[in-house]
Design a protein around this motif. Sequence first.
Motif, PDB file in Angstrom:
ATOM      1  N   ALA A  30      -8.032  12.714 -12.663  1.00  0.00           N
ATOM      2  CA  ALA A  30      -8.094  11.267 -12.451  1.00  0.00           C
ATOM      3  C   ALA A  30      -6.891  10.800 -11.638  1.00  0.00           C
ATOM      4  O   ALA A  30      -7.014   9.976 -10.734  1.00  0.00           O
ATOM      5  N   ALA A  31      -5.708  11.371 -11.947  1.00  0.00           N
ATOM      6  CA  ALA A  31      -4.497  10.973 -11.231  1.00  0.00           C
ATOM      7  C   ALA A  31      -4.588  11.382  -9.759  1.00  0.00           C
ATOM      8  O   ALA A  31      -4.201  10.625  -8.864  1.00  0.00           O
ATOM      9  N   ARG A  52      -7.386  11.764  -8.053  1.00  0.00           N
ATOM     10  CA  ARG A  52      -8.374  10.896  -7.409  1.00  0.00           C
ATOM     11  C   ARG A  52      -7.747   9.546  -7.094  1.00  0.00           C
ATOM     12  O   ARG A  52      -7.987   8.967  -6.033  1.00  0.00           O
ATOM     13  N   ALA A  53      -6.926   9.041  -8.031  1.00  0.00           N
ATOM     14  CA  ALA A  53      -6.280   7.746  -7.808  1.00  0.00           C
ATOM     15  C   ALA A  53      -5.320   7.849  -6.630  1.00  0.00           C
ATOM     16  O   ALA A  53      -5.215   6.930  -5.807  1.00  0.00           O
ATOM     17  N   ALA A  76      -7.290   7.820  -3.463  1.00  0.00           N
ATOM     18  CA  ALA A  76      -7.797   6.468  -3.176  1.00  0.00           C
ATOM     19  C   ALA A  76      -6.693   5.610  -2.569  1.00  0.00           C
ATOM     20  O   ALA A  76      -6.922   4.871  -1.606  1.00  0.00           O
ATOM     21  N   GLU A 114      -8.564  16.608 -17.219  1.00  0.00           N
ATOM     22  CA  GLU A 114      -9.336  15.439 -16.762  1.00  0.00           C
ATOM     23  C   GLU A 114      -8.409  14.347 -16.282  1.00  0.00           C
ATOM     24  O   GLU A 114      -8.672  13.682 -15.280  1.00  0.00           O
ATOM     25  N   GLN A 115      -7.308  14.148 -17.006  1.00  0.00           N
ATOM     26  CA  GLN A 115      -6.383  13.081 -16.621  1.00  0.00           C
ATOM     27  C   GLN A 115      -5.688  13.439 -15.315  1.00  0.00           C
ATOM     28  O   GLN A 115      -5.447  12.572 -14.469  1.00  0.00           O
ATOM     29  N   GLU A 146      -8.316  17.519 -21.984  1.00  0.00           N
ATOM     30  CA  GLU A 146      -7.983  16.131 -21.706  1.00  0.00           C
ATOM     31  C   GLU A 146      -6.970  16.041 -20.589  1.00  0.00           C
ATOM     32  O   GLU A 146      -7.108  15.207 -19.685  1.00  0.00           O
ATOM     33  N   ASP A 191      -6.553   4.034   1.249  1.00  0.00           N
ATOM     34  CA  ASP A 191      -6.284   2.618   1.475  1.00  0.00           C
ATOM     35  C   ASP A 191      -5.141   2.437   2.479  1.00  0.00           C
ATOM     36  O   ASP A 191      -5.220   1.647   3.418  1.00  0.00           O
ATOM     37  N   LYS A 206       0.825  -1.214   0.000  1.00  0.00           N
ATOM     38  CA  LYS A 206       0.000   0.000   0.000  1.00  0.00           C
ATOM     39  C   LYS A 206       0.851   1.252   0.000  1.00  0.00           C
ATOM     40  O   LYS A 206       0.524   2.248  -0.647  1.00  0.00           O
ATOM     41  N   SER A 239       2.244   9.166 -10.845  1.00  0.00           N
ATOM     42  CA  SER A 239       1.302   9.376 -11.958  1.00  0.00           C
ATOM     43  C   SER A 239       0.895  10.835 -12.043  1.00  0.00           C
ATOM     44  O   SER A 239       0.760  11.389 -13.130  1.00  0.00           O
TER      45      SER A 239
END
Lengths: 186, 323
Positions: A132-133, A135-136, A139, A128-129, A125, A143, A26, A36
């Motif tokens: 997304a990075a 948000r990842a 997450a 947005e990416q 784009e 965890d 993790k 990323s």
Amino acid sequence: MIWIPIGIGVFVVLVAFMMYNSLVGKKNQVENAFASIDAMLKKRYDLLPNLVATVKQYMEHEASTLTEITELRAKATSGQVSSDEAVELNNKIGRAIGGIMVAVENYPDLKASENFKDLQRSLNEIEEQLSAARRAFNASVTDYNNAVEMFPTNMLANMMGYKRRRLFEVTEKERENPDVKSLFAA
Amino acid sequence: MKTMDELKVFYESDLKLKLGSFEKRRKKICAVMLVTVILFLMLLAVVAIVFPGLRQPPQGLVFPGIIGIVITVGVLWFVSRGFVQDFKLQVVQEVVKFCDPSLNYSPKGHISQHQFQGSQIFKHHIDRFSGEDLVSGQMDKTAIQFSELHAEYKTTTTNSKGQRRTQWHTIFKGLYFVADFNKNFSGRTVVLPDTAEKLFGFLGKKLQEMNLSRDQLVKLEDPEFEKMFAVYGTDQVEARYILSTSLMKRITDFKKKMKSPIYLSFTGSNVHIAISQTRNMFEPRIFRSVLDFSLIRGYLEDLQLFLDIVDDLNLNTRIWTKA
């Protein structure tokens, strides 16, 4: 009879070994996700000179914002900034780009040009990416934080010196709604 | 979007005449069926009289009874085959064209097994694959295709007497929809109904993580979406790029609209949507009148429901690098 404590011992060792690996996994996932974000930011840096060049000829009034973007980019890619500074720089870059995109409404010629339209698509784009990075990243931090704080992995995490990490958050300044009028002001 | 009034006008002017001739054919078919059933019952009665031995344990009549039912169904199938085909080509085709003249309808066509399996939604080996009612075309900037599909697998069991029995199990039955997605991506993201979390809560999530047959579990932020679906993807960032907060909300709303299980897959530049349904769509009625307006309205409503997916999922918004 002796097999019972041996069995229990083996079981505990196995569980400890699984928990250790899970914690390490993790932690590494968090590093991976952070990398990323960096990769996406680099993609954005690469688009910025193109943005400035395309827009400069048309947008006489936005010259100061364009200079700011060029300077911010130079600073961010210089490799001499700490990660906190880098985050702040990138937030500023994001706001500056946003400002340009809103101001384009005043320049119909620019808005209609094919170059600009392509650029706009690429910027959309990458934003947005980037989102997304982030948000990842959040997450994977969630965890990781769960594993560090929940029972029974929290005991092992404490022994390994693993601490809670911060999520990627929007700063107070960014949470304020942008003053669109001031963005349009000459 | 066509209104009910426009449909009524179309029904009165174009369809009613065609439906009239189909109604005549349908009535003939019903007559043939009635005659078949009466003949068979008479035959059964004759058999029962001529062979009184069969009457004693009444079970003796069951065997000829089953043969009779099989023959009746066979006759029905044979006689109505042409009717259904013609009806679809002449009536359903008209309704599709009325809905949107650019759409193509093929009664016997269906989404290919290759595409179905390529989406990786249903991973079970397929022994029997069939489909019908393929509709394809372009809705503004989005190319779409959808059809009914039925995929099954079989199990053969050998009982104690050495007899082999083949049983068919449905993998998927319902509507399968493929559309050009509005973002470029290179991996695969699959959205499945979330049964484990519903049943087992937190432990369910743990079980989903350990699912070896699927890609990596992707945990998303929308709590309503997470309750309904479990997402597996080849890349964590790409899965979130595709499943933006607004798309997650749209998918949730779409699921509520459909009321039946839905499965999605984002592969090879397209979005695949599988909607489980037991009813058979775009079929004419044999034992009830085809002149009924509600039959035509039902076709249009079904069509519109699926064409609306493009707007429901905002697929025509093309502000990224994919045109």
